[in-house]
Motif scaffolding. Structure first.
Motif, mmCIF file in Angstrom:
data_model
loop_
_atom_site.group_PDB
_atom_site.id
_atom_site.type_symbol
_atom_site.label_atom_id
_atom_site.label_comp_id
_atom_site.label_asym_id
_atom_site.label_seq_id
_atom_site.Cartn_x
_atom_site.Cartn_y
_atom_site.Cartn_z
ATOM 1 N N HIS A 1 0.807 -1.220 0.000
ATOM 2 C CA HIS A 1 0.000 0.000 0.000
ATOM 3 C C HIS A 1 0.842 1.274 0.000
ATOM 4 O O HIS A 1 0.349 2.334 -0.420
ATOM 5 C CB HIS A 1 -0.932 0.004 1.214
ATOM 6 N N GLY A 2 2.070 1.186 0.427
ATOM 7 C CA GLY A 2 2.911 2.380 0.491
ATOM 8 C C GLY A 2 3.055 3.109 -0.824
ATOM 9 O O GLY A 2 3.258 4.329 -0.857
ATOM 10 N N VAL A 3 2.965 2.374 -1.933
ATOM 11 C CA VAL A 3 3.109 3.022 -3.242
ATOM 12 C C VAL A 3 1.989 4.022 -3.504
ATOM 13 O O VAL A 3 2.124 4.875 -4.389
ATOM 14 C CB VAL A 3 3.143 1.974 -4.383
ATOM 15 N N LEU A 4 0.904 3.945 -2.759
ATOM 16 C CA LEU A 4 -0.238 4.818 -2.983
ATOM 17 C C LEU A 4 -0.062 6.194 -2.362
ATOM 18 O O LEU A 4 -0.669 7.162 -2.827
ATOM 19 C CB LEU A 4 -1.517 4.185 -2.428
ATOM 20 N N PHE A 5 0.775 6.286 -1.315
ATOM 21 C CA PHE A 5 0.828 7.557 -0.590
ATOM 22 C C PHE A 5 2.229 8.041 -0.221
ATOM 23 O O PHE A 5 2.380 9.193 0.204
ATOM 24 C CB PHE A 5 -0.016 7.468 0.690
ATOM 25 N N ARG A 6 3.256 7.191 -0.355
ATOM 26 C CA ARG A 6 4.595 7.651 0.017
ATOM 27 C C ARG A 6 5.001 8.837 -0.850
ATOM 28 O O ARG A 6 4.660 8.899 -2.037
ATOM 29 C CB ARG A 6 5.609 6.520 -0.090
#
Length: 541
Positions: free
Chosen positions: A363-368
């Motif tokens: 999920h980090g790819v969505l908001f980092r």
């Protein structure tokens, strides 16, 4: 009938692992069992071909072995076998010959031959030396490993038990893709037993099916299909395309895959052969996907790219990569500690203008932010991201974290992004060790993706303006509100229930008081205590 045969074959193959389970864990013994099964398949194919060419009514592998031994000096036969197969096995190196040795049916100079590890090692070497495609294929079957036994005899005994366990299993003349399905079953079982060690070689079947079907949306009229997985593991994800394309397209799929782990790469090569994929329809490579671009774009671009790469993988992120056409348009590189976007951009670079890519990522790819935020913004402004699909936690053998599927296209007609939250408890089946997507969960995701319409507490079609307002943050809860409000409380109903409850309490107390008054005792202390209790009840009422 095919389902029954598949189950029988699965049970027989997996039971063969019993000879190895007590000696090593699944991540190790899978190499032995899968390698030996693959050897039997190659060997049995040749023996059945011998029967077709020179047999006279014989039907069993043991009979075929005799025919092969008797006719091996026939140059026409040997030539025909070599032209039919891309490998060769002489009569003294077939699986059936080794079975006969183990069963004491082979004599040399009048003496019964005993099975030695070298017999199988020589057979492997014979196959590997006949074709470049087979070089090193059996390297992971460590026949002389002390894990098999403390000495040569015990090692031979262990391997003998494995061979005997599958000796009578029919793995060539099976209906449809029974053998390929059984092989997939074994790989999935080993992945389940291996836990985190299995992430490198296997993606759970329902997740694979989802990725495959997402990329096939709108490709019903294709005359052929070029598919690519840059982190292919055992090749299972690629092979799914066989299952979900029209039958007329099945033999017109061209598979390209790359895998950094040589053991897993060999597993993928075996898997392709066992699924009947022609050498002309596949090109697999053992290499580092990020370090060196492959395949050359002049060679092919892909109709479908699917990938389940290692999450937050560490890579060099060397400055020189800024000149690499895969990453150059974005002006920055994925961080050294998290190569997620490096894998994504590699796959996206190799996508046709009419193609679709589906990749599983954390999920980090969505908001980092930082470099990843800049890459994400560029992809969104280019209208490249088509959908973001949140999956449940604990679906994978390698990690328990929830993951997300990103769907990308190069020539979208609009900038909208379909957000789907399939992570809720209603959208998967909870398992003891692993959660699973069910067929209905899969279908709901696919139907929603195709319709591109809002679904209350499940999906939202977001405009680029909405995404800009969120500063290009794609975190799914910003777009899909899964909150379920509690029903309003009816205070009148609550008051009525309280009144009814109070009346019931009073009625019960009165009944208890009546029973207390009926009690007697010759002990005066007991009666005094009983009267005090009665007085307390009477005061309250």
């Amino acid at each position: 009938m095919a389902d029954t045969k598949t189950t029988e074959l699965q049970n027989a193959l997996f039971s063969a692992a019993d000879a190895l389970r007590s000696k090593m864990d699944a991540n190790e013994y899978k190499n032995y069992l899968l390698g030996i099964i693959f050897f039997k398949y190659l060997s049995d194919k040749i023996l059945y071909q011998v029967l077709d060419l020179v047999g006279e009514g014989e039907t069993t592998l043991e009979e075929a072995q005799k025919v092969y031994e008797e006719n091996f000096d026939d140059e026409d036969l040997v030539s025909e076998l070599k032209s039919t197969f891309s490998y060769s096995i002489d009569p003294e190196h077939t699986f059936q010959y080794i079975v006969n040795v183990i069963n004491g049916k082979v004599r040399k100079d009048g003496i019964i031959k005993t099975f030695q590890i070298a017999d199988l090692a020589d057979a492997f070497n014979t196959i590997e030396s006949t074709s470049k495609d087979f070089e090193g294929l059996f390297n992971d079957v460590q026949l002389y490993s002390p894990r098999l036994g403390a000495n040569a005899q015990k090692q031979a005994d262990t391997i003998s038990n494995v061979i005997k366990a599958i000796a009578n299993v029919e793995i060539v003349k099976t209906p449809g893709d029974t053998l390929g399905d059984a092989y997939e079953y074994l790989i999935s079982q080993f992945a389940s037993e291996s836990g985190k060690k299995a992430g490198e070689f296997y993606t759970p079947q329902k997740v694979s099916e989802l990725l495959t079907k997402l990329t096939l949306v709108g490709k019903e009229d294709y005359e052929e299909l070029h598919v690519y997985d840059a982190a292919m593991g055992s090749g299972s994800l690629l092979l799914n395309f066989q299952k979900y394309v029209p039958s007329t397209l099945k033999n017109k799929i061209f598979y390209y895959g790359q895998e950094i782990n040589v053991s897993t790469y060999n597993l993928a090569k075996m898997n392709m052969i066992l699924h009947g994929v022609s050498p002309a329809n596949q090109e697999l490579r053992n290499g580092d996907t990020l370090d060196e671009d492959w395949p050359p774009v002049s060679q092919t671009m892909f109709d479908a790219v699917v990938m389940n790469p290692p999450y937050s993988y560490k890579w060099s992120a060397a400055t020189g990569f800024l000149n690499d056409p895969r990453f150059n348009p974005y002006g920055v590189l994925a961080p050294k500690s998290k190569a997620d976007y490096a894998f994504l951009l590699h796959g996206f670079y190799h996508l046709k203008g009419t193609g679709t890519m589906a990749i599983v990522l954390p999920h980090g790819v969505l908001f980092r932010g930082a470099a990843e935020g800049k890459i994400r913004k560029k992809l969104l402004e280019d209208w490249s991201i088509d959908a973001v699909i949140g999956l449940p936690a604990n679906l994978f053998y390698s990690t328990s974290i929830p993951t997300v599927v990103m769907v990308l296209k190069k020539n979208k007609s609009d900038s909208s992004v379909m957000f789907i939250d399939a992570s809720g408890d209603d959208h998967f089946e909870k398992g003891k060790n692993q959660n699973q997507l069910r067929e209905k969960d899969l279908q709901l995701i696919l139907d929603t993706y195709k319709k591109r319409e809002d679904v209350d507490r499940f999906a939202h079609l977001a405009t680029l303006d909405e995404i800009k307002e969120n500063d290009y943050n794609l975190n799914i809860p910003r777009y899909v509100d899964t909150f379920v409000p509690e029903e309003p409380i009816d205070l009148k109903k609550v008051a009525e229930e309280m009144k009814q409850t109070d009346e019931e309490i009073k009625q019960n107390e009165n009944e208890l008081l009546g029973m207390l008054k009926d009690l007697t005792s010759e002990d005066q202390d007991v009666m005094d205590g009983l009267n005090e209790i009665i007085q307390l009840f009477q005061k309250e009422n």
